[in-house]
Design an enzyme around this catalytic site. Structure first.
Site, PDB file in Angstrom:
ATOM      1  CB  ALA A   1      -1.097   0.030   1.346  1.00  0.00           C
ATOM      2  CB  THR A   2       4.126   2.176   1.508  1.00  0.00           C
ATOM      3  OG1 THR A   2       3.388   2.104   3.027  1.00  0.00           O
ATOM      4  CG2 THR A   2       5.226   3.336   1.221  1.00  0.00           C
TER       5      THR A   2
ATOM      6  CD  GLN B   1      -4.953  -0.357   8.691  1.00  0.00           C
ATOM      7  OE1 GLN B   1      -5.668  -2.133   9.020  1.00  0.00           O
ATOM      8  NE2 GLN B   1      -4.092  -1.067   9.042  1.00  0.00           N
TER       9      GLN B   1
ATOM     10  CB  SER C   1      -1.979  -3.363   2.060  1.00  0.00           C
ATOM     11  OG  SER C   1      -1.069  -4.052   2.394  1.00  0.00           O
TER      12      SER C   1
ATOM     13  CG  HIS D   1       1.160  -6.562   5.379  1.00  0.00           C
ATOM     14  ND1 HIS D   1       1.337  -6.499   7.111  1.00  0.00           N
ATOM     15  CD2 HIS D   1       1.236  -5.735   4.625  1.00  0.00           C
ATOM     16  CE1 HIS D   1       1.807  -5.395   6.989  1.00  0.00           C
ATOM     17  NE2 HIS D   1       1.849  -4.846   5.486  1.00  0.00           N
TER      18      HIS D   1
ATOM     19  CB  THR E   1       9.999  -9.534 -12.967  1.00  0.00           C
ATOM     20  OG1 THR E   1      10.365  -9.623 -14.015  1.00  0.00           O
ATOM     21  CG2 THR E   1       8.631 -10.727 -12.721  1.00  0.00           C
TER      22      THR E   1
ATOM     23  CB  CYS F   1       4.839   3.766  10.158  1.00  0.00           C
ATOM     24  SG  CYS F   1       4.059   2.526   9.371  1.00  0.00           S
TER      25      CYS F   1
END
Lengths: 89, 440
Positions: free
Chosen positions: B110-111, B218, B238, B240, B278, B364
């Site tokens: 997501a970042t 989220q 995201s 994870h 890739t 973070c």
């Protein structure tokens, strides 16, 4: 539900639960058991035999996944969680 | 453990007088270090990351073992089988959010998706449009992307939020300028769990003909999100956070009306030229499987997570006074609960609760001792912001884990308050705000 399919459903239900018991990780084990119970409870009123057969096939696929993942989980298991400590319960 | 919590430990210890510091250390050192070597802490920090679902791992393994072809290889079967798997994963991601598979671009997470959305759109339209709108409670990577755009000459409006963590739609309306290119507002906040009115925001943005980006890391797989109903133009996803693998994510980029963006990296032109490099087949397959499982299980998970969250909050609130729930009580995702325990230092509480993996906010920023900027943005007092803890409840959380966390939490909040001079003063009826603290 035909007698044969009833027996088959019960058999796969039991096998799924027995296999899930073997998950080394607490979270996966409790989830698998809970999810299997809830799914079978949710679907127990289904009468249509084609529908039942479809669900049984899905259950068999899931059994294969659980079987493989249990094996992998046992190869890479860690310590138990604090919550599994008999002193804490 | 010690190393991990070093920042916390220092802060926690600094809050104690010297004599207590010693006793606190020995009290925790003796018994718990023994226990820790034998048992692992519970995991209650699912907003930071989630465990991989066994179904997801099972789908990934073949692509880590036998199907190792480059999905972009066009000349042999190794490439084709990987490509088929990658495209299947793209369909699974698209299906979860009601998109067309061609609108899904795989990224590293997501970042990267947030960076690509914000910098990519801003830079592509920079000749005509130089203004961006976002909020003060966005994730660090959104705010940082905006900061770097400011250095490039863009103007950014950082909308304040109301005390409940939601934005004021009128303020959004007023923030538009003739050259606004993008609005970026997250769907579910990662620290306090509030759910922004994305449907209304999408409508407003569409009527102003401004692109709407939402960081839904989220939100997707946990609450229903449909890019067409909500009129979302770009969305970050995201892996994870939805029981998928780390290191993979996706960005949804609308095709009609078409959103164009300048890529961040140069290379082989994969992913329609928007993200060269890739595609990691096993990770993409994992993300796809995680989306499919999430789609199937959303209702079941949501019902259960709501139940457990409710249990956690009511039990804690019943036993301890002066607990504040941060963020709107209604418009929220129930699995993210942020509580402030007045007169208790959050880091000391985290340290005391070391057999439960919790955090005071975003992973973070958890290394810094500053109180969370999200809590400051919703107007939480400095002392309450320092006493906040985020409880995360997920697919694999059990009732026993919630009970254990609640019980430990109650026990330690009571203990810490008993040794707090502030708590004593409050019990004596002294208003802490009336005290003039003199400097020595």
């Amino acid at each position: 539900m035909a007698a044969s399919s009833r027996a088959e459903v019960l058999r796969i239900y039991r096998v799924l639960l027995r296999e899930s018991q073997r998950f080394a990780a607490y979270g996966y084990r409790t989830y698998a058991i809970r999810r299997i119970r809830d799914a079978f409870r949710e679907n127990k009123h289904i009468k249509d035999s084609a529908e039942i057969q479809k669900l049984v096939n899905k259950a068999k696929e899931n059994l294969d996944i659980i079987h493989r993942q249990v094996t992998i989980g046992q190869m890479y298991s860690t310590q138990k969680l604090v919550i599994e400590n008999p002193e804490n319960t | 453990m010690l190393l991990l919590r070093r920042a916390g430990a220092l802060r926690g210890l600094a809050a104690f007088p010297a004599r207590r510091r010693l006793s606190a250390a020995s009290e925790h050192g003796g018994k718990n270090s023994d226990e820790q070597s034998k048992f692992r802490p519970l995991y209650m920090d699912v907003q930071a990351t989630t465990p991989l679902d066994p179904r997801v791992l099972d789908s990934m393994l073949p692509y880590l073992i036998c199907y190792y072809g480059n999905p972009h290889s066009r000349t042999h079967a190794y490439g084709w089988e990987s490509e088929t798997a990658m495209e299947q994963a793209r369909r699974q991601v698209a299906s979860l959010i009601g998109a067309d598979p061609r609108e899904i671009i795989f990224t590293s997470g997501a970042t990267e998706s947030n960076n690509l959305a914000i910098k990519g759109v801003a830079r592509f339209y920079k000749s005509r449009k130089k203004h961006i709108i976002t909020t003060q409670t966005e994730h660090k990577c959104v705010l940082d992307s905006c900061r770097s755009l400011e250095a490039e000459g863009f103007r950014v409006t950082y909308l304040p939020v109301k005390r409940n963590g939601l934005i004021d739609l009128k303020e959004l309306e007023n923030a538009f300028q003739p050259d606004t290119s993008l609005v970026s507002i997250m769907t579910v906040n990662n620290e306090i769990g509030v759910k922004q009115p994305v449907c209304d925001i999408g409508q407003i943005c569409r009527s102003h003909k401004v692109f709407f980006h939402t960081d839904a890391a989220q939100a997707i797989g946990k609450v229903p999100v449909d890019v067409n109903d909500t009129k979302i133009d770009l969305m970050s996803i995201s892996g994870h956070k939805i029981y998928g693998p780390k290191g993979v994510g996706a960005i949804y980029v609308r095709r009609r009306p078409r959103v164009r963006l300048e890529p961040l990296q140069s290379g082989g032109g994969q992913e329609r030229g928007m993200r060269s490099g890739t595609v990691p087949t096993p990770l993409a397959v994992g993300l796809g499987a995680a989306c499919e499982v999430a789609q199937q299980e959303m209702e079941y998970d949501h019902k259960r997570i709501s139940l457990l969250a409710n249990q956690l909050v009511t039990k804690i609130m019943k036993e301890i006074p002066d607990v504040v729930m941060n963020g709107d009580p209604e418009h929220r995702y129930p699995g993210c609960i942020n509580l402030s325990f007045a007169y208790v230092e959050g880091e000391s509480l985290l340290m005391a609760l070391k057999d439960v993996a919790l955090s005071s906010g975003s992973a973070c920023t958890s290394a810094s001792l500053e109180p969370s900027y999200v809590l400051r943005a919703i107007g939480t007092d400095e002392d309450l912001a320092h006493s906040s803890i985020r409880f995360g409840i997920g697919r694999f959380t059990t009732e026993e884990e919630v009970d254990y966390t609640v019980q430990k939490c109650i026990q330690h909040v009571k203990r810490l308050r008993e040794m707090s001079p502030l708590w004593e003063m409050v019990q004596d009826g002294i208003d802490l705000k009336s005290i003039k603290w003199t400097q020595h």
